[in-house]
Design a protein around this motif. Sequence first.
Motif, PDB file in Angstrom:
ATOM      1  N   LEU A 165     -40.398   5.950  -1.583  1.00  0.00           N
ATOM      2  CA  LEU A 165     -41.219   5.091  -2.587  1.00  0.00           C
ATOM      3  C   LEU A 165     -40.625   3.673  -2.468  1.00  0.00           C
ATOM      4  N   SER A 166     -39.360   3.399  -2.464  1.00  0.00           N
ATOM      5  CA  SER A 166     -38.977   2.116  -2.378  1.00  0.00           C
ATOM      6  C   SER A 166     -39.573   1.317  -1.336  1.00  0.00           C
ATOM      7  N   ASP A 167     -39.273   2.029   0.103  1.00  0.00           N
ATOM      8  CA  ASP A 167     -39.720   1.323   1.109  1.00  0.00           C
ATOM      9  C   ASP A 167     -41.335   1.050   1.098  1.00  0.00           C
ATOM     10  N   LYS A 168     -42.208   2.132   0.683  1.00  0.00           N
ATOM     11  CA  LYS A 168     -43.485   1.864   0.559  1.00  0.00           C
ATOM     12  C   LYS A 168     -43.735   0.887  -0.513  1.00  0.00           C
ATOM     13  N   SER A 169     -43.087   0.321  -1.409  1.00  0.00           N
ATOM     14  CA  SER A 169     -43.241  -0.779  -2.195  1.00  0.00           C
ATOM     15  C   SER A 169     -43.006  -1.965  -1.614  1.00  0.00           C
ATOM     16  N   GLY A 170     -42.179  -1.879  -0.544  1.00  0.00           N
ATOM     17  CA  GLY A 170     -41.486  -3.261   0.196  1.00  0.00           C
ATOM     18  C   GLY A 170     -40.217  -3.773  -0.222  1.00  0.00           C
ATOM     19  N   LEU A 171     -39.663  -2.940  -0.885  1.00  0.00           N
ATOM     20  CA  LEU A 171     -38.185  -3.074  -1.134  1.00  0.00           C
ATOM     21  C   LEU A 171     -37.289  -2.836  -0.002  1.00  0.00           C
ATOM     22  N   GLN A 172     -36.339  -3.662   0.360  1.00  0.00           N
ATOM     23  CA  GLN A 172     -35.157  -3.291   1.078  1.00  0.00           C
ATOM     24  C   GLN A 172     -34.198  -2.226   0.559  1.00  0.00           C
ATOM     25  N   VAL A 173     -33.921  -1.030   1.403  1.00  0.00           N
ATOM     26  CA  VAL A 173     -32.966  -0.083   0.891  1.00  0.00           C
ATOM     27  C   VAL A 173     -31.712  -0.267   1.681  1.00  0.00           C
ATOM     28  N   ALA A 174     -30.521   0.226   1.123  1.00  0.00           N
ATOM     29  CA  ALA A 174     -29.208   0.191   1.477  1.00  0.00           C
ATOM     30  C   ALA A 174     -28.590   1.282   1.174  1.00  0.00           C
ATOM     31  N   ILE A 175     -27.893   2.116   1.934  1.00  0.00           N
ATOM     32  CA  ILE A 175     -27.598   3.400   1.537  1.00  0.00           C
ATOM     33  C   ILE A 175     -25.985   3.643   2.071  1.00  0.00           C
ATOM     34  N   HIS A 176     -24.917   3.662   1.046  1.00  0.00           N
ATOM     35  CA  HIS A 176     -23.630   3.838   1.521  1.00  0.00           C
ATOM     36  C   HIS A 176     -23.490   5.259   2.301  1.00  0.00           C
ATOM     37  N   ALA A 177     -22.463   5.072   3.390  1.00  0.00           N
ATOM     38  CA  ALA A 177     -22.382   6.130   4.045  1.00  0.00           C
ATOM     39  C   ALA A 177     -20.916   6.042   5.014  1.00  0.00           C
ATOM     40  N   ILE A 178     -20.174   6.804   4.758  1.00  0.00           N
ATOM     41  CA  ILE A 178     -18.796   6.608   5.441  1.00  0.00           C
ATOM     42  C   ILE A 178     -18.618   7.617   6.749  1.00  0.00           C
ATOM     43  N   GLY A 179     -18.693   8.859   6.258  1.00  0.00           N
ATOM     44  CA  GLY A 179     -18.658  10.005   7.233  1.00  0.00           C
ATOM     45  C   GLY A 179     -19.618  10.273   8.122  1.00  0.00           C
ATOM     46  N   ASP A 180     -19.416  10.901   9.264  1.00  0.00           N
ATOM     47  CA  ASP A 180     -20.266  10.982  10.256  1.00  0.00           C
ATOM     48  C   ASP A 180     -21.608  11.623  10.132  1.00  0.00           C
ATOM     49  N   MET A 181     -21.392  12.919   9.120  1.00  0.00           N
ATOM     50  CA  MET A 181     -22.411  13.434   8.703  1.00  0.00           C
ATOM     51  C   MET A 181     -23.350  12.659   7.765  1.00  0.00           C
ATOM     52  N   ALA A 182     -22.790  12.114   6.735  1.00  0.00           N
ATOM     53  CA  ALA A 182     -23.209  11.206   6.014  1.00  0.00           C
ATOM     54  C   ALA A 182     -24.335  10.226   6.905  1.00  0.00           C
ATOM     55  N   ASN A 183     -23.716   9.651   7.603  1.00  0.00           N
ATOM     56  CA  ASN A 183     -24.386   8.586   8.567  1.00  0.00           C
ATOM     57  C   ASN A 183     -25.816   9.137   9.219  1.00  0.00           C
ATOM     58  N   ASP A 184     -25.398  10.348   9.831  1.00  0.00           N
ATOM     59  CA  ASP A 184     -26.538  10.898  10.120  1.00  0.00           C
ATOM     60  C   ASP A 184     -27.795  11.356   9.594  1.00  0.00           C
ATOM     61  N   LEU A 185     -27.195  11.798   8.404  1.00  0.00           N
ATOM     62  CA  LEU A 185     -28.242  12.305   7.255  1.00  0.00           C
ATOM     63  C   LEU A 185     -29.171  11.059   6.652  1.00  0.00           C
ATOM     64  N   ILE A 186     -28.502  10.019   6.793  1.00  0.00           N
ATOM     65  CA  ILE A 186     -29.152   8.960   6.391  1.00  0.00           C
ATOM     66  C   ILE A 186     -30.296   8.150   7.649  1.00  0.00           C
ATOM     67  N   LEU A 187     -29.584   8.405   8.658  1.00  0.00           N
ATOM     68  CA  LEU A 187     -30.627   8.151   9.782  1.00  0.00           C
ATOM     69  C   LEU A 187     -31.826   8.981   9.731  1.00  0.00           C
ATOM     70  N   ASP A 188     -31.689  10.300   9.551  1.00  0.00           N
ATOM     71  CA  ASP A 188     -32.706  11.070   9.251  1.00  0.00           C
ATOM     72  C   ASP A 188     -33.695  10.644   8.187  1.00  0.00           C
ATOM     73  N   VAL A 189     -33.113  10.242   7.374  1.00  0.00           N
ATOM     74  CA  VAL A 189     -33.885   9.837   6.086  1.00  0.00           C
ATOM     75  C   VAL A 189     -34.667   8.788   6.407  1.00  0.00           C
ATOM     76  N   TYR A 190     -34.273   7.780   7.001  1.00  0.00           N
ATOM     77  CA  TYR A 190     -34.845   6.410   7.415  1.00  0.00           C
ATOM     78  C   TYR A 190     -35.814   6.879   8.546  1.00  0.00           C
ATOM     79  N   ASP A 191     -35.617   7.450   9.258  1.00  0.00           N
ATOM     80  CA  ASP A 191     -36.687   8.182  10.615  1.00  0.00           C
ATOM     81  C   ASP A 191     -37.743   8.584   9.821  1.00  0.00           C
ATOM     82  N   SER A 192     -37.554   9.481   8.956  1.00  0.00           N
ATOM     83  CA  SER A 192     -38.726  10.105   8.010  1.00  0.00           C
ATOM     84  C   SER A 192     -39.350   9.188   7.336  1.00  0.00           C
ATOM     85  N   VAL A 193     -38.807   8.234   6.615  1.00  0.00           N
ATOM     86  CA  VAL A 193     -39.365   7.244   5.894  1.00  0.00           C
ATOM     87  C   VAL A 193     -40.295   6.346   6.838  1.00  0.00           C
TER      88      VAL A 193
END
Length: 528
Positions: free
Chosen positions: A365-393
């Motif tokens: 919803l944020s992306d569709k509204s034109g807002l830049q999104v930043a998500i905190h990820a430290i661990g390897d699984m966390a980074n992959d989950l966010i990359l998956d989210v961004y790919d889906s979006v």
Amino acid sequence: MNKPLLLSSFLVFILSILLLPHLSKWSKLKVAEVADLLVTNAFIYTSDPSFPFANSMAIKNGRILGVGNYSVLQELEGSTTHKLNLEGKIVVPGFIDSHLHLLYGGLQQMMQVELHGVRTKQEFVMKIEAAVKSKREGIWVVGGGWNNDLWGGELPMANWIDDISPQNPVWLSRMDGHMGLANSLAIKMAGITKETKDPLGGTIVRWADGEPTGLLIDAAKKFILPSVPEPTIDERREALLRASNYALTKGVTTVVDMGRYVPGSSAELPWEDFTDVYKWANTSGNMIIRVCLFFPLETWSRLYDLVQKTGHVVSQWLYLGGVKAFLDGSLGSNSALFYEPYADDPDSYGLQVVDLDDLINMTALSDKSGLQVAIHAIGDMANDLILDVYDSVASENGERDRRLRIEHAQHLAPGSATRFGKQGVVASVQPVHLLDDAISAEKKLGKERAEHGSYLFHSLLASHSLLAFGSDWPVADIDPLNNIRAAVTRIPPAWETPWIPSECLTLNNALDATFGKTISESRGEIYG
């Protein structure tokens, strides 16, 4: 570049440059024929690969008209032009800190108990004892900045300080903000008992019998933070002034402020700071550095409504950037999310501090509204989950220059660095953190895991990712030279060789990640 970086606050200010594409609106101007100031005999780093160095610069009304050789720029000199001969001194663009917590940095300088750099249990206790003695009974003692890795790794417990603080509640945040220590009085006041359940994305650290030790991790801090006194409006305004002035002493003229929101705290804090502090500073003439603000992702619709009314650009100093969320915690708090368990805690894989379905929906919803999104990820699984989210979006909302960001991207699984480049995700990284993590990462992850997946700056750059350097101040000092040095050498204190030398960056790469844009893109023209 083997000359020392001699940064004049004035020169850094007039060379200040911007990070985000929207911010270029702040800097467009019509080139005038006569300069107010002509800087000559300088060693100017432009950050433009086609013309990396120049010896002169022309300025009018605080804006750069042109950078280049004096033989060309002297055409902009008039009878009223002031000439400044720098006698070979180095001039660089104003540094950009792409990730920090500005008010926290200022508040740290005003903190009751400053625990950064404390290296022994005894020193830790002594500092708390001194603070308690200065307080009346019942008054909170608040501080932070401690790093248990500096005294061997043992975590502090309430029983370290209970005897010296029987009548004063105490709250002490770890340096990364993802863990804090409360004394037993504060734990009792918060109503935390052995029956209190861990919240989603948080942990109450317990003794074997289930009683709380005093340590609260990530979302578990929500039990105690409402009781901890908030700094007043005047204190937060003073914090902004102190932080801004300190930033300028380090050559930092533009920052991306991720705010005071962390897991377990109120999402209202950044909005209160925007209203009470930033808008005040902007209207009263107290803004002296450019600030791009991020707000909690869960408040995305509020930011969207505000941008619809005012636009992103509040003034030449203040910009409404985007929204930020957290997927996991931190390595030091054993709450970063990994595929494999911690070597020093085999039952733990870390914490996922947010519901993934909620995160996907709010990000889309944020992306569709034109807002830049930043998500905190430290661990390897966390980074992959966010990359998956961004790919889906991106698939759902279509192609555009969205510049989705992952904050920290410290530990990556094999192949993940390539995904950053392929998906166009910005890796917002803090090289200076590796100086502390080089030893602790091997203890927590094991040597092989740590060396194959930690702080992969060169791999990210090789995959055509956009690197953006930040300090995460006050977690680390705001000085950008520390980041540049760490990225290029990767040599922790007391080490003689680099940690993972294959991931070292060149000086030019590190400078580009610090400056964000070339002078020619943000100020006037470059004349060869």
